[in-house]
Design a protein around this motif. Structure first.
Motif, PDB file in Angstrom:
ATOM      1  N   ALA A 328      -4.633   1.682   7.844  1.00 57.75           N
ATOM      2  CA  ALA A 328      -3.856   2.417   6.849  1.00 57.75           C
ATOM      3  C   ALA A 328      -4.776   3.140   5.857  1.00 57.75           C
ATOM      4  N   ALA A 407       2.470   7.554  -0.049  1.00 60.50           N
ATOM      5  CA  ALA A 407       3.708   6.928   0.430  1.00 60.50           C
ATOM      6  C   ALA A 407       3.535   6.512   1.888  1.00 60.50           C
ATOM      7  N   SER A 409       0.643   5.733   3.347  1.00 59.54           N
ATOM      8  CA  SER A 409      -0.251   4.561   3.355  1.00 59.54           C
ATOM      9  C   SER A 409       0.548   3.297   3.069  1.00 59.54           C
ATOM     10  N   THR A 410       1.443   3.400   2.100  1.00 60.12           N
ATOM     11  CA  THR A 410       2.237   2.237   1.716  1.00 60.12           C
ATOM     12  C   THR A 410       3.111   1.783   2.882  1.00 60.12           C
ATOM     13  N   MET A 411       3.740   2.744   3.562  1.00 55.27           N
ATOM     14  CA  MET A 411       4.606   2.390   4.701  1.00 55.27           C
ATOM     15  C   MET A 411       3.821   1.716   5.810  1.00 55.27           C
ATOM     16  N   GLU A 413       0.731   0.283   5.637  1.00 53.97           N
ATOM     17  CA  GLU A 413       0.153  -0.994   5.197  1.00 53.97           C
ATOM     18  C   GLU A 413       1.228  -2.085   5.190  1.00 53.97           C
ATOM     19  N   ALA A 414       2.452  -1.711   4.782  1.00 55.44           N
ATOM     20  CA  ALA A 414       3.537  -2.707   4.726  1.00 55.44           C
ATOM     21  C   ALA A 414       4.226  -2.877   6.085  1.00 55.44           C
ATOM     22  N   LEU A 416       6.222  -0.998   7.777  1.00 55.32           N
ATOM     23  CA  LEU A 416       7.653  -0.720   7.736  1.00 55.32           C
ATOM     24  C   LEU A 416       8.127  -0.124   9.061  1.00 55.32           C
ATOM     25  N   LYS A 422      14.146   4.752   6.498  1.00 54.51           N
ATOM     26  CA  LYS A 422      15.362   5.564   6.370  1.00 54.51           C
ATOM     27  C   LYS A 422      16.178   5.147   5.151  1.00 54.51           C
ATOM     28  N   GLU A 423      16.001   3.912   4.699  1.00 53.89           N
ATOM     29  CA  GLU A 423      16.760   3.454   3.532  1.00 53.89           C
ATOM     30  C   GLU A 423      16.036   3.708   2.210  1.00 53.89           C
ATOM     31  N   ILE A 424      14.795   4.171   2.293  1.00 55.77           N
ATOM     32  CA  ILE A 424      14.065   4.492   1.060  1.00 55.77           C
ATOM     33  C   ILE A 424      14.613   5.804   0.499  1.00 55.77           C
TER      34      ILE A 424
END
Lengths: 442, 442
Positions: A328, A407, A409-411, A413-414, A416, A422-424
């Protein structure tokens, strides 16, 4: 006796020093030139300052479409350079403050490490419980005839230019080459890129690289071209058909990669592989108590990778159990247009055996992008593992994607899944929404 | 007989239509004015286009610091408006294409819903299995003497201005008021904001609101001032000390909030509370098969909330089990400087009983922000639940924070902890890094 001695104060080094100091460790950092290293003084920071100036120039020239007119738009290189220098000094002072604030000792001088736990600087010896090698890298110069021509410069010297050149030839279409090509071409200077591979920026998704070249209209891209020699202002190269050719330029930028700085560690017994210090995912070298972080490891030559490596090293030194992951790590090119990405490209994911789903979306369909960029092109591409629905890569071209990619990177790394992203809720209208829209297009 | 009839084609309505159509539902959408509703035609999209023009004007005027000079910089309102209109048409055509592509029937006309499953448009009746009410909202006009002065306009009329005013008074310091104040003051027009509360933008963290006012130097902020009446060009108000005062302006923008459009549903038997249609978290009204989404619910008057509500409604209609959550809804003000946030402010979190930890960081310490913004101020603030270490809020002022906040939405929606965000790698140098740096400052 120090707890930690850090050699090199680039992003990896100074961040490690800051974190370790904040945790009460007795830290010494040694810098042979300027606090902040190449990134702050001769890399990321000054180039971003100059690129911003050149983008402002371009906008002042061409905003009629948006109702804004200006006459006699001019670019003052001396002032742009002075502002760049002020930015560098501001940031350098920031690092000095951080060192002081966290009670880190700073020594100016060239450090040598010959093994054990001792570091020599100007004839003096310093001892540390642990040692972090963070000496970074320097530009690689092609071993070809004429590479010592006075017209050949690296990014280091270009950042000290007094006057603008009339014609620029950039050898190497990587991040540094593209950014300088963007800087000069934004200012209306004829610019050629000569790249040996058949596409620019190796880690960029090829679909995006193609659009990027098209968008950088003012730059001539010479792909699959091998530079053979330089004679004064002339760069001689062989094109993909084997035909010899040449480009004349009064500034020839050599940006074909960087080499780790390992010379001062000779005799230390470090495990070196292809000129890089070998490390494990805890940033440990083969020598007990000796860590290496950043460019000198050759793992990921990016300032933010060095930051994270510095944190990982310090966390482990302080008794934690932290590991460096590379999946990531974002990258960004601050050219005009900007490009950024994180995670795997489509072809990379396929090579690794994933059952890949990918979708792309034109930025022209994004409300804010169109409002602010008119008919320019941009793309967002997402790469997904069809089996697990987990997002593997987010790739963008256009808009402020260097800021949006966090954003992504966050997805990644987490870890997702598509259904989760889709719910963000993304703010409307923003260019960042296109990540979600692209996932819906899957 | 339709599967779904949607009244109103704003962001909530058209997205619901698109998603339902893509899933094979037979969908009818009814729009009384233009596809895309207020957001696309008279709100988010056109204002962003004009704001971008005014920012470009300001940059062309004041980039000497960065080495860029221009003479006779001028703003052509007619051209800026023409571009705005092109942007609106481009986006409107985009929605029309989406409707066609997803086989959604579109009717132009005013729809009335009187209960049951029937909707009337121009004397014709249409029947649907389910009905989605997405009629949005309209500007609220203060019931004060003189509110009908020809100088009083709402955002709707200001977006059709032919000429720039000489002086502007903005009644209401919310998002719309701030954006128009920014537009006019960027162009050098004397601008006053008159706000009844003691601070601008109610959902903005107060620490940031203060800095924002300071950064919007060219705007006069009149806080805790209650507008009493309008007489021609004069706005009379009582200040916080009870003293009467007045401001004269040839354009008086009324931006004190918006009212849901519920008039056409009289007699339907809908549960209405304070002028809003009551819905549960599945977007169901009290009437079986009747859903309401977007501004008309009064829940969160933001286009992207409407988008998500539209998805939730369609997912539930299609047999899924989806719920609307409001804790990770971002907001953005596209003024100069920009402001954006997601999640709880510090005071909100404290009110809700969380054991709050918060930290702020000045953007001046961020390398890219300083390089591109010089000595401007910006702030990042994070709010954390000290018990669980989960991030509750991310608030930003300055830079392209309207684009960066998507990373904050992702963190809050994924319920990430501080320790997890600390391991996320942000690109360097980017303004987005400041989120991580602020968490480290905790």
């Amino acid at each position: 006796m120090y707890d930690i001695i850090i050699i090199g104060s680039g992003p990896g080094g100074y961040l490690a020093a800051e974190r370790a100091g904040a945790r009460g460790k007795k830290v010494l950092i040694i810098e042979k030139e300027h606090l902040g290293g190449v990134c702050l003084n001769r890399g990321c920071i000054p180039t971003k300052s100059l690129l911003n100036s050149s983008k402002l120039y371009k906008k002042a020239l061409h905003s009629e479409q948006f109702g804004v007119h200006a006459e006699n738009v001019s670019f003052n290189m001396e002032e742009a350079m002075a502002w760049k220098q002020e930015v560098v000094m501001h940031n350098r002072n920031g690092v000095a403050f951080l060192m002081k604030h966290n009670k880190v000792d700073v020594i100016e001088g060239e450090a040598f490490f010959k093994g054990g736990r001792k570091v020599q600087v100007d004839g003096k010896e310093y001892e540390g419980e642990t040692i972090i090698l963070a000496t970074g890298s320097r530009p690689f110069i092609l071993p070809i005839p004429g590479a010592d021509s006075p017209h050949v410069k690296t990014s280091r010297e270009v950042l000290e230019l007094k006057e603008l050149p009339e014609k620029v030839a950039v050898i190497g279409g990587g991040v540094i080459g593209l950014e300088f090509a963007s800087f000069f071409s934004n200012l209306g200077i004829q610019t050629d890129i000569i790249e040996m591979m058949d596409e620019i920026v190796p880690f960029m998704d090829r679909d995006l690289a193609k659009v990027m070249r098209r968008e950088m209209k003012a730059v001539n891209f010479n792909l699959s071209c091998k530079v053979e020699k330089i004679d004064g202002k002339k760069v001689f190269y062989t094109d993909k058909k084997g035909k010899e050719n040449s480009i004349e330029a009064d500034l020839i930028l050599m940006s074909v990669g960087r080499r780790p700085n390992i010379e001062n560690f000779e005799g230390a017994g470090l495990d070196i592989e292809r000129g890089r210090i070998k490390v494990d995912d805890k940033m440990r070298t083969n020598l007990p108590g000796v860590y290496a972080i950043g460019d000198v490891t050759g793992k990921s030559l990016l300032a933010h990778s060095a930051y994270r490596m510095g944190e990982v090293a310090v966390n482990n030194i302080c008794g934690g159990d932290d590991h460096m992951r590379y999946k990531a790590v974002p990258w960004a090119v601050y050219s005009h247009p900007e490009a950024a990405g994180v995670g795997m490209t489509e072809s990379e994911a396929k090579e690794k055996g994933f059952n890949v789903k990918a979708a792309s979306m034109q930025m022209r369909g994004n409300g804010r992008f169109f409002a602010e960029n008119g008919k320019a092109s941009g793309v967002c591409k997402v790469v997904v593992d069809a089996d697990s629905d987990v997002i593997l890569g987010v790739h963008m071209l256009g808009g402020m994607c260097s800021e949006i990619i966090a954003a992504g990177s966050t997805m990644i790394e987490a870890e997702l899944r598509v259904s989760e992203v889709k719910e963000i809720i993304f703010p409307h209208p923003s260019v960042s929404e296109i990540i979600k829209d692209t996932l819906w297009a899957l």
